[in-house]
Design a protein around this motif. Sequence first.
Motif, short mmCIF file in Angstrom:
data_model
loop_
_atom_site.label_atom_id
_atom_site.label_comp_id
_atom_site.label_asym_id
_atom_site.label_seq_id
_atom_site.Cartn_x
_atom_site.Cartn_y
_atom_site.Cartn_z
N GLU A 1 0.63 -1.23 -0.03
CA GLU A 1 -0.02 0.26 0.48
C GLU A 1 0.90 1.19 0.09
N ALA A 2 0.38 2.51 -0.47
CA ALA A 2 1.23 3.78 -0.24
C ALA A 2 0.71 3.92 1.77
N ALA A 3 1.90 4.34 1.73
CA ALA A 3 1.88 4.50 2.57
C ALA A 3 0.50 5.05 3.43
N ASP A 4 0.20 6.40 3.11
CA ASP A 4 0.15 7.25 3.12
C ASP A 4 -1.76 6.75 3.62
N HIS A 5 -1.82 5.57 2.31
CA HIS A 5 -3.40 4.77 2.75
C HIS A 5 -3.12 3.65 3.84
N ALA A 6 -2.01 3.38 4.30
CA ALA A 6 -1.98 2.12 5.14
C ALA A 6 -2.72 3.16 6.28
N ILE A 7 -1.97 4.24 6.21
CA ILE A 7 -2.06 5.08 8.03
C ILE A 7 -2.87 5.50 8.10
N ALA A 8 -3.77 5.76 7.66
CA ALA A 8 -4.74 6.21 6.88
C ALA A 8 -6.16 5.70 7.30
N ARG A 9 -5.90 3.82 7.33
CA ARG A 9 -6.73 2.99 7.62
C ARG A 9 -6.54 2.56 8.93
N GLY A 10 -5.06 3.04 9.38
CA GLY A 10 -5.29 1.74 10.52
C GLY A 10 -4.38 0.76 10.41
#
Lengths: 389, 262
Positions: free
Chosen positions: A220-229
């Motif tokens: 995943e893109a890091a921001d996508h992974a972070i956003a969904r926890g």
Amino acid sequence: MTDRRIVVTGIGVVTPLGIGAETTWQALLAGEQGVGPIRRFDPAGFPVRFAAEAPLPGSGASLKARLVELALGEALEQSGIRGGPRLGVCVGSEAARPPIEWLGNADVNADDVAALAPDAPTRQAVAMARAGGPRSTVSTACTSSSQAIGEALLRIRRGEVDAMIAGGVDALSEPLMVVGFSKLGALSTRNEDPTRASRPFDLHRDGFVLGEGAGFLVLEAADHAIARGAKVLATIDGWGCSCNAWRITDSPPDGRGAAQAMRAALADAGLTPAQVGYINAHGTSTPQNDLSESRAIRSVFGALPVPVSSTKGHMGHLVAACGAVEAILCVQALRDGWLPPTRNLEEPDPECDLAHIRGTPARMRAGHALTNAFGFGGSNGSVLLGEAP
Amino acid sequence: MTRAGVLAVGLVTPIGEDLPAVLGRARAGETALRPAPGLQDLPDGRAGVVEGPSLVGWLRRKKDARLLPRAAELALPAAGRALLGFAGDFEELGLCVAVGREPPDEGEAEASLAAIARDGQLDYELLGGPGRALYPPLLPLRTLPNMVLAHVAIQHGIRGENGTWAGGAEAGLQALRAALRLVDEGRAAYCLVGAASSEVDLASARDRLRLGRTFPPGEAAIFALIGRGGRPVRPDAAVTAAMRAAIGDCGPVEGMYGVLPG
């Protein structure tokens, strides 16, 4: 600001060492091995009577489908990712072999034919993940699933998708493949001692051991992974690829194509050789590959004593699946700070003069790991992974 | 949008190997579909078969010809024509290839397979014995999907980033997309992108029937050299359709006609 670094949020494997990423990893660290007498068919009279088979029943397309189901299912569950149009799939695989009984028999239904196609595992993965984004199937022999990771990385980086399923599957312990590869002289013939047959970089290596397995990663893109926890397991920092343009079965003795792929991965990641703490070698246990790869590693890393091992000593050669499975082992090595040894490396070939990890796992935080996959036909792939931030 | 131009095209089709002439024939509705030897038992019995192609000038060593599956025979001249005059660095030349079904063994394994059958069933003991002796040693290599890529790379000296995409007609577009990505991101200065497929053998024909595909089979290869700048890549659906009608259904090749200029 968006963060398009690529992170791993799910892993899943089935290997000759077991079903599941943690089962495989613990077996690897415990020094277990997955090579034994062929069970898929009666190999009496065959020149090679052992293989590294997955601990599942079945054969052909149905076996491959089961391998995908288990490995991808594990990766999806761990990641918790949900399907949708921004989730893509790239799988490295080859066609399954048609049963010999099909020859000249027109009474075979379309579904059975379609199940043999190289893209059958891709279609299965799309359905399992409910992925509505781009899908593709790459087929470059032993480099296939390494290449799938590379394609996934590039697609996410460009913003074509937020996440990709990348992986591979193969199952070659079947009669015609055993006959075919043994006639090529590529397989070890150590029938009397199969558990010591796969011995990468050893002076007495005599060929590879056919294996079966599957490995899948959710990237995943890091921001996508972070956003969904999502929990980040590792990062994928670089991908390098090249062609040998040499011969179909051999690699160039100087390892130039492999070196080019490793350098490209380092450049892609913006890293220097000194920043790599572990090399998971392709290390097939064939005389030619291991020599060529050793020279390639030396030409890129010089005198740096970067620890090197090949996990094929434990589990044979998973061919189209090896790139993904070995990338997953790197994820685990980076996570746990343990580097697996090369099993059966008893007397290192002086021509393969590397900083081999032998005997027991090495306790070390590698920071970054490089994993190689080199295929028949001359395609080379190198993936650079990093420890989770 | 990716900006890449088509710098050269080479192709081998049943209606010719010269791009302007092939396009002219396709647009004029000419067809190369003819009764095909060996396929006369199929419902249609016709196929678009390439005569030849000549490999003179496209092989480094004559003996390499024995290693080539049919799709690679088609691909070598097509790729070579697209590379004529190329003066760039072959280490920075990418290679993206789409292929159709796994190359058939063209009957080579039949003697071995006949020797391993007992009462119509596979007998493993025979396969390990007399069948093994008859099994062609190069067969596993000839039937790998990436053999088109391998032979094109070896014979033309291509050493850059590469890949083989498989999986039906969309494979051609996947290869094209990957090639554009390589060039656009500077991972390759240039990229040779193309497809090669041959479905005019009996084994392929059997599988086509099993899949319910009744359109006549064909074979072809097309390669384009692309680089940054120049004319944007743009599909030409009319040419695609005309080509398909003229030469038969060549799997992923049909998708590749989108890279033709014009």
